[in-house]
Design a protein around this motif. Structure first.
Motif, PDB file in Angstrom:
ATOM      1  N   GLY A 393      53.903  37.239  71.665  1.00  0.00           N
ATOM      2  CA  GLY A 393      53.293  37.453  70.355  1.00  0.00           C
ATOM      3  C   GLY A 393      53.758  38.794  69.807  1.00  0.00           C
ATOM      4  N   GLU A 394      53.903  38.895  68.482  1.00  0.00           N
ATOM      5  CA  GLU A 394      54.452  40.110  67.889  1.00  0.00           C
ATOM      6  C   GLU A 394      53.646  40.474  66.636  1.00  0.00           C
ATOM      7  OE1 GLU A 394      58.846  40.799  67.916  1.00  0.00           O
ATOM      8  OE2 GLU A 394      58.567  40.711  65.729  1.00  0.00           O
ATOM      9  N   SER A 395      53.453  41.777  66.455  1.00  0.00           N
ATOM     10  CA  SER A 395      52.677  42.247  65.299  1.00  0.00           C
ATOM     11  C   SER A 395      53.574  42.447  64.093  1.00  0.00           C
ATOM     12  CB  SER A 395      51.998  43.579  65.647  1.00  0.00           C
ATOM     13  OG  SER A 395      52.973  44.608  65.742  1.00  0.00           O
ATOM     14  N   ASP A 396      52.953  42.623  62.952  1.00  0.00           N
ATOM     15  CA  ASP A 396      53.693  43.051  61.766  1.00  0.00           C
ATOM     16  C   ASP A 396      54.011  44.538  61.912  1.00  0.00           C
ATOM     17  OD1 ASP A 396      53.472  40.535  60.606  1.00  0.00           O
ATOM     18  OD2 ASP A 396      51.478  40.997  59.774  1.00  0.00           O
ATOM     19  N   PRO A 397      54.906  45.086  61.070  1.00  0.00           N
ATOM     20  CA  PRO A 397      55.187  46.527  61.140  1.00  0.00           C
ATOM     21  C   PRO A 397      53.909  47.353  61.017  1.00  0.00           C
ATOM     22  CG  PRO A 397      56.825  45.441  59.787  1.00  0.00           C
ATOM     23  CD  PRO A 397      55.785  44.403  60.101  1.00  0.00           C
ATOM     24  N   ILE A 398      53.804  48.366  61.853  1.00  0.00           N
ATOM     25  CA  ILE A 398      52.611  49.211  61.924  1.00  0.00           C
ATOM     26  C   ILE A 398      52.996  50.647  61.585  1.00  0.00           C
ATOM     27  CG2 ILE A 398      50.823  50.102  63.472  1.00  0.00           C
ATOM     28  CD1 ILE A 398      51.209  47.508  65.102  1.00  0.00           C
ATOM     29  N   SER A 399      52.196  51.275  60.757  1.00  0.00           N
ATOM     30  CA  SER A 399      52.419  52.678  60.428  1.00  0.00           C
ATOM     31  C   SER A 399      51.960  53.549  61.590  1.00  0.00           C
ATOM     32  CB  SER A 399      51.661  53.050  59.149  1.00  0.00           C
ATOM     33  OG  SER A 399      51.692  54.449  58.948  1.00  0.00           O
ATOM     34  N   SER A 400      52.682  54.635  61.827  1.00  0.00           N
ATOM     35  CA  SER A 400      52.321  55.550  62.910  1.00  0.00           C
ATOM     36  C   SER A 400      50.974  56.231  62.653  1.00  0.00           C
ATOM     37  CB  SER A 400      53.415  56.606  63.082  1.00  0.00           C
ATOM     38  OG  SER A 400      53.588  57.347  61.881  1.00  0.00           O
ATOM     39  N   GLU A 401      50.489  56.149  61.415  1.00  0.00           N
ATOM     40  CA  GLU A 401      49.207  56.774  61.078  1.00  0.00           C
ATOM     41  C   GLU A 401      48.029  55.800  61.183  1.00  0.00           C
ATOM     42  OE1 GLU A 401      49.742  58.306  57.191  1.00  0.00           O
ATOM     43  OE2 GLU A 401      51.226  59.822  57.774  1.00  0.00           O
ATOM     44  N   GLN A 402      48.311  54.554  61.580  1.00  0.00           N
ATOM     45  CA  GLN A 402      47.243  53.562  61.624  1.00  0.00           C
ATOM     46  C   GLN A 402      46.227  53.904  62.710  1.00  0.00           C
ATOM     47  OE1 GLN A 402      48.423  49.515  61.269  1.00  0.00           O
ATOM     48  NE2 GLN A 402      46.747  48.722  62.543  1.00  0.00           N
ATOM     49  N   GLN A 403      44.952  53.689  62.410  1.00  0.00           N
ATOM     50  CA  GLN A 403      43.879  53.971  63.358  1.00  0.00           C
ATOM     51  C   GLN A 403      43.090  52.723  63.732  1.00  0.00           C
ATOM     52  OE1 GLN A 403      41.452  57.063  61.681  1.00  0.00           O
ATOM     53  NE2 GLN A 403      43.092  58.596  61.715  1.00  0.00           N
ATOM     54  N   GLU A 404      43.257  51.645  62.989  1.00  0.00           N
ATOM     55  CA  GLU A 404      42.519  50.421  63.287  1.00  0.00           C
ATOM     56  C   GLU A 404      43.105  49.747  64.531  1.00  0.00           C
ATOM     57  OE1 GLU A 404      43.939  51.041  60.436  1.00  0.00           O
ATOM     58  OE2 GLU A 404      42.274  51.420  59.035  1.00  0.00           O
ATOM     59  N   THR A 405      42.288  48.947  65.181  1.00  0.00           N
ATOM     60  CA  THR A 405      42.735  48.196  66.355  1.00  0.00           C
ATOM     61  C   THR A 405      43.791  47.167  65.950  1.00  0.00           C
ATOM     62  OG1 THR A 405      40.589  48.457  67.424  1.00  0.00           O
ATOM     63  CG2 THR A 405      41.999  46.688  68.232  1.00  0.00           C
ATOM     64  N   ILE A 406      44.820  47.088  66.737  1.00  0.00           N
ATOM     65  CA  ILE A 406      45.931  46.161  66.459  1.00  0.00           C
ATOM     66  C   ILE A 406      45.667  44.858  67.202  1.00  0.00           C
ATOM     67  CG2 ILE A 406      48.418  45.817  66.665  1.00  0.00           C
ATOM     68  CD1 ILE A 406      48.612  48.947  66.778  1.00  0.00           C
ATOM     69  N   GLN A 407      45.683  43.764  66.484  1.00  0.00           N
ATOM     70  CA  GLN A 407      45.415  42.454  67.061  1.00  0.00           C
ATOM     71  C   GLN A 407      46.739  41.739  67.356  1.00  0.00           C
ATOM     72  OE1 GLN A 407      42.372  41.446  67.813  1.00  0.00           O
ATOM     73  NE2 GLN A 407      41.273  43.135  66.826  1.00  0.00           N
ATOM     74  N   LEU A 408      46.903  41.319  68.604  1.00  0.00           N
ATOM     75  CA  LEU A 408      48.104  40.563  69.000  1.00  0.00           C
ATOM     76  C   LEU A 408      47.681  39.203  69.533  1.00  0.00           C
ATOM     77  CD1 LEU A 408      50.483  43.112  70.771  1.00  0.00           C
ATOM     78  CD2 LEU A 408      50.768  42.028  68.559  1.00  0.00           C
ATOM     79  N   HIS A 409      48.401  38.166  69.087  1.00  0.00           N
ATOM     80  CA  HIS A 409      48.098  36.802  69.500  1.00  0.00           C
ATOM     81  C   HIS A 409      49.351  36.191  70.110  1.00  0.00           C
ATOM     82  CE1 HIS A 409      45.403  33.418  69.561  1.00  0.00           C
ATOM     83  NE2 HIS A 409      46.297  32.640  68.979  1.00  0.00           N
ATOM     84  N   ILE A 410      49.300  35.866  71.386  1.00  0.00           N
ATOM     85  CA  ILE A 410      50.456  35.263  72.072  1.00  0.00           C
ATOM     86  C   ILE A 410      50.459  33.764  71.791  1.00  0.00           C
ATOM     87  CG2 ILE A 410      51.497  34.824  74.331  1.00  0.00           C
ATOM     88  CD1 ILE A 410      50.304  37.414  75.323  1.00  0.00           C
ATOM     89  N   ASP A 411      51.452  33.332  70.994  1.00  0.00           N
ATOM     90  CA  ASP A 411      51.452  31.939  70.548  1.00  0.00           C
ATOM     91  C   ASP A 411      52.842  31.327  70.447  1.00  0.00           C
ATOM     92  OD1 ASP A 411      52.437  33.415  68.484  1.00  0.00           O
ATOM     93  OD2 ASP A 411      50.929  32.802  67.015  1.00  0.00           O
ATOM     94  N   THR A 412      53.876  32.042  70.894  1.00  0.00           N
ATOM     95  CA  THR A 412      55.251  31.543  70.764  1.00  0.00           C
ATOM     96  C   THR A 412      55.885  31.434  72.145  1.00  0.00           C
ATOM     97  OG1 THR A 412      55.475  32.614  68.611  1.00  0.00           O
ATOM     98  CG2 THR A 412      57.507  31.939  69.728  1.00  0.00           C
ATOM     99  N   ARG A 413      56.396  30.267  72.466  1.00  0.00           N
ATOM    100  CA  ARG A 413      57.061  30.073  73.764  1.00  0.00           C
ATOM    101  C   ARG A 413      58.558  30.324  73.610  1.00  0.00           C
ATOM    102  NH1 ARG A 413      55.685  25.439  78.211  1.00  0.00           N
ATOM    103  NH2 ARG A 413      56.716  26.486  79.959  1.00  0.00           N
ATOM    104  N   LEU A 414      59.102  31.098  74.516  1.00  0.00           N
ATOM    105  CA  LEU A 414      60.513  31.464  74.452  1.00  0.00           C
ATOM    106  C   LEU A 414      61.384  30.456  75.151  1.00  0.00           C
ATOM    107  CD1 LEU A 414      60.087  35.265  75.204  1.00  0.00           C
ATOM    108  CD2 LEU A 414      60.193  34.142  72.974  1.00  0.00           C
TER     109      LEU A 414
END
Length: 414
Positions: A393-414
């Motif tokens: 699972g992969e997140s969208d681009p994140i700013s280095s100043e972000q303070q909110e919790t980052i949500q990651l969802h593993i949903d893609t099989r390689l």
């Protein structure tokens, strides 16, 4: 052995023929050349006599013809031919003797005749060796017996490479002889022919793990994981799987695998007691390791930290042997991870943090990137490289100043 001596005899005859033929051709060639020359001279002189007779220059043409014929008979090289033949025989006979003697000397000096005889003897004794090694008949088995048995097996497999059991036995003999090359090659051949056999999977995975190469060890774990997904009751594979974790000092992982084995054996069996002893040993090692970690002050986190929550899509299987890799990469930067963490046997959902303390390279800090994205990959073995069958699972681009919790969802099989 009969075929060998017949082949040696044929080669010797060919060598002798190569020696004799030039003499035969030379003698035969010389006789033909002399005869043809005499015939040519006779015809030329006969034409000259006829021309002289027609022109009235010859006094007695019949007398000249008679003399020409007499000279032709005198010029036949009968004695020279006999002498040449006699000389050629005396030259050929020592050559023939030299070829035979030299061939015998070179063979017994360089041909390893004793090793060929030993090899033939081993092949003849294979039934007895098989009973001694496989059935325990005839006393103790020596290292020489194992070496002879391996030689006999290689001979048999050369003639019948489809013999899966033969390849498996050769791999086990290679293991007993500490010959990793024999073990690995034979185990791979057996695995190619029967990839579903637990015994073959075990010896092949062992050979890969013993190589010490990280990629080969990851391949060994992958093979075991896939086999245990197909049949989770294989004690032999679980035992090897736990041993591999112990060798890599992953004590908790070894404990988890041994505990899984406990549910597959009888509580009053000897194997159950051995498993409990193994678990106790790993727990002691784990406690000692934890104590050492407490004595070492943990480096404080530097710069901002990013809290990440990871979950998996419904239906994704998460075996006890899996690993979770969480890493960050710059959007416009180097391809290598900026920071990473590895979590053994994860339980979802879980929360973790990434900071500059988790940096992979000095000078490349997560907080210094303008934007980055975070990837969570679920692997069924301890291989950090992407493998077919992993989930990600992969997140969208994140700013280095972000303070909110980052949500990651593993949903893609390689």
């Amino acid at each position: 052995m009969t075929v060998f001596w017949l082949a040696a005899l044929v080669l010797t005859v060919l060598a002798l023929a190569a020696l004799v033929m030039p003499f035969v051709r030379q003698r035969h060639g010389r006789s033909i050349t002399q005869t043809e020359l005499n015939k040519t001279l006779y015809k030329d002189r006969l034409q000259e006599i006829e021309q002289e007779d027609q022109q009235g220059l010859a006094d007695d043409s019949q007398l000249l013809v008679s003399e020409l014929q007499h000279n032709l008979l005198d010029d036949i090289p009968e004695q020279d031919s006999k002498q040449q033949q006699a000389v050629s025989v005396w030259l050929v006979l020592p050559g023939i003797a030299a070829v035979i003697v030299l061939s015998m000397v070179l063979y017994f000096k360089l041909g390893s005749a004793d090793k060929v005889q030993d090899w033939q003897k081993v092949v003849e004794n294979m039934p007895e060796l098989s009973n001694r090694i496989l059935l325990g008949e005839g006393g103790d088995v020596s290292e020489q017996d194992l070496q002879d048995f391996a030689l006999g097996l290689r001979t048999k497999l050369y003639n019948d490479p489809s013999d899966t059991r033969g390849w498996f036995l050769l791999a086990k003999v290679g293991q007993a002889l500490n010959r990793l090359d024999i073990m690995t090659d034979a185990a791979e051949q057996a695995y190619m022919r029967d990839p579903a056999s637990a015994s073959i999977i075990a010896v092949y995975a062992q050979s890969l793990f013993y190589s010490g190469d990280a990629s080969q060890q990851a391949k060994a774990e992958r093979i075991l994981v896939l086999a245990l997904q197909q049949d989770s009751s294989q004690l032999e594979l679980w035992s090897l799987y736990a041993f591999m974790a112990l060798e890599q000092q992953q004590f908790q992982l070894a404990i988890d695998r041994w505990q899984r084995m406990l549910s597959l054996v009888d509580a009053d069996s000897e194997r159950h007691q051995m498993l409990q002893q193994s678990i106790a040993f790993a727990q002691a090692q784990l406690a000692q390791h934890a104590q050492q970690q407490e004595q070492v002050s943990e480096a404080p986190a530097t710069g901002p930290s990013y809290q990440i929550t990871v979950d998996v899509q419904e239906g994704v299987e998460v075996p006890d042997s899996s690993f979770l890799f969480v890493f960050a990469k710059a959007v416009n930067g180097p391809p290598m991870p900026l920071a990473a963490k590895k979590i053994a046997h994860p339980r979802f959902p879980l929360t973790l943090t990434l900071s500059d303390s988790d940096s992979m390279m000095e000078g490349l800090k997560l907080s210094q990137q303008g934007a980055f994205y975070i990837t969570a990959r679920l692997s069924y073995d301890n291989n950090a490289q992407t493998t077919d069958g992993d989930w990600q699972g992969e997140s969208d681009p994140i700013s280095s100043e972000q303070q909110e919790t980052i949500q990651l969802h593993i949903d893609t099989r390689l």
